[in-house]
Design a protein around this motif. Structure first.
Motif, PDB file in Angstrom:
ATOM      1  N   UNK A   1       0.860  -1.181   0.000  1.00  0.00           N
ATOM      2  CA  UNK A   1       0.000   0.000   0.000  1.00  0.00           C
ATOM      3  C   UNK A   1       0.896   1.231   0.000  1.00  0.00           C
ATOM      4  N   UNK A   2       0.356   2.329  -0.457  1.00  0.00           N
ATOM      5  CA  UNK A   2       1.108   3.581  -0.549  1.00  0.00           C
ATOM      6  C   UNK A   2       0.459   4.652   0.319  1.00  0.00           C
ATOM      7  N   UNK A   3       1.289   5.431   0.979  1.00  0.00           N
ATOM      8  CA  UNK A   3       0.854   6.639   1.677  1.00  0.00           C
ATOM      9  C   UNK A   3       1.539   7.807   0.978  1.00  0.00           C
ATOM     10  N   UNK A   4       0.784   8.855   0.703  1.00  0.00           N
ATOM     11  CA  UNK A   4       1.330   9.988  -0.048  1.00  0.00           C
ATOM     12  C   UNK A   4       0.987  11.295   0.642  1.00  0.00           C
ATOM     13  N   UNK A   5       1.855  12.274   0.454  1.00  0.00           N
ATOM     14  CA  UNK A   5       1.620  13.642   0.899  1.00  0.00           C
ATOM     15  C   UNK A   5       1.911  14.574  -0.257  1.00  0.00           C
ATOM     16  N   UNK A   6       1.089  15.602  -0.397  1.00  0.00           N
ATOM     17  CA  UNK A   6       1.292  16.608  -1.439  1.00  0.00           C
ATOM     18  C   UNK A   6       1.313  17.980  -0.781  1.00  0.00           C
ATOM     19  N   UNK A   7       2.377  18.732  -1.068  1.00  0.00           N
ATOM     20  CA  UNK A   7       2.554  20.053  -0.493  1.00  0.00           C
ATOM     21  C   UNK A   7       2.444  21.099  -1.594  1.00  0.00           C
TER      22      UNK A   7
END
Length: 272
Positions: free
Chosen positions: A129-135
Motif C-alpha cells: 500500500x502507498x501513503x502519499x503527501x502533497x505540499x
C-alpha cells in the motif's frame, strides 16, 4: 448503489472521440428547472484537478456540461504533468516528484512524496500500500484559493505571510473530508458509507495514520538536502514554507491529532 449502463459505441465515440473513458451523468428530472446552478457546480468546485494527483492512471480529465440545448456545451479540461522521481536513488520505497496540475487557465505545482509499505501483516489480502503527501508550491506573489472541494474556503498570500493557513481534505483516492490538515494526505483509508469520514476504530486506518509522521520527516529531509540548490524541478518548497505546513494538534481534527503530536515530537528531535 450506482449501476453503470454501457453507452452505445457510436454515442461513446461522439462524446469522447476514439480514446479515453467517458462517463455520462444524465440530469435528474427534479434538477432540470435549475440547470444554471448545476452547470455552475460542474464547471466550478464539484470536481477538483487534485483528483489527478492520486489517480495515477489518469493524466487528463475533461468535463463537458451540456445542460441547455439552446447553448453551446462548456468543456473543462484538467491535466497532470507528472515530474520525474527525484528521491534518493537507493530508496526503492520512496518516490519524490514535482507534479503540475493544469485546470483550464489555472496551474499549480505540488511537491508529492509517495512511500510504499508492506501491508501483508495487517491485511493478508493486500501486498503493498502507498501513503502519499502533497505540499502546495508557493510561487512569489501567487495567491492560493482553496475551494470547497480541495479545502476550506480560505485565501492566503503565501505560507509564511502570517495569513490563515489553508486546509485540505483528506484523500482516499477521492476526497473524503476536512480534518484540518495544512497539506494533502492520501492513503487507502477505509471510509464510512457516505465517504465523509474514515472509520476511526479500524486497525488498518490506525496503522496507515502511523505511517504519516515518518513521511512528513522524509519531506523535511528532502527540503533540507535540496532547498538551496536552486532546482525548482527537484525542490520548489523552501524550509520556511514546509515548516508553515506542520500539522498542529490544536488545529487537526480528532482522528489525526495523534499524527500531529507525533510529527511535532519527531521534529523536536531533529538537529537544527
Amino acid at each position: 448503489m450506482t449501476v453503470p449502463v454501457w453507452l452505445p459505441q457510436n454515442k461513446h465515440k461522439q462524446l469522447s472521440g476514439n480514446s479515453g473513458s467517458c462517463i455520462v451523468l444524465p440530469l435528474m428530472q427534479k434538477y432540470c428547472t435549475d440547470t444554471a446552478h448545476v452547470q455552475g457546480k460542474f464547471e466550478g468546485d464539484a470536481v477538483s484537478s487534485m483528483l489527478l494527483l492520486f489517480l495515477n492512471q489518469l493524466r487528463e480529465l475533461r468535463i463537458r456540461s451540456d445542460f441547455d440545448p439552446s447553448q453551446n456545451a462548456v468543456e473543462r479540461v484538467m491535466r497532470r504533468s507528472p515530474g520525474r522521481n527525484v528521491g534518493p536513488a537507493e530508496r526503492q520505497d520512496l518516490q519524490v516528484a514535482v507534479d503540475k496540475l493544469d485546470d483550464d487557465q489555472v496551474s499549480s505545482d505540488w511537491l508529492v512524496l509517495r512511500q510504499r509499505h508492506d501491508a501483508s501483516r495487517i491485511r493478508p489480502d493486500a501486498k503493498w500500500t502507498y501513503v502519499a503527501m502533497a505540499f502546495p508550491v508557493r510561487h512569489d506573489q501567487q495567491h492560493h484559493q482553496a475551494n470547497d472541494d480541495d479545502g476550506i474556503t480560505t485565501s492566503v498570500a503565501g505560507a509564511a505571510s502570517g495569513s490563515v493557513r489553508p486546509r485540505y481534505k483528506l484523500y482516499a483516492y477521492l476526497p473524503v473530508s476536512d480534518y484540518g490538515l495544512p497539506f494533502v494526505l492520501q492513503a487507502d483509508f477505509i471510509v464510512n458509507a457516505s465517504r465523509e469520514q474514515v472509520v476511526e476504530d479500524d486497525a488498518w486506518n490506525q496503522w496507515l495514520r502511523e505511517r504519516a509522521p515518518p513521511l512528513f520527516l522524509e519531506a523535511v529531509a528532502h527540503v533540507r538536502a535540496h532547498s538551496d540548490a536552486g532546482l525548482p524541478d527537484v525542490c520548489p518548497v523552501s524550509a520556511t514554507d514546509l515548516l508553515a505546513m506542520v500539522p498542529l494538534p490544536n488545529e487537526v481534527f480528532a482522528f489525526f491529532k495523534p499524527m500531529a503530536q507525533e510529527v511535532l515530537r519527531r521534529l523536536r528531535q531533529e538537529p537544527c
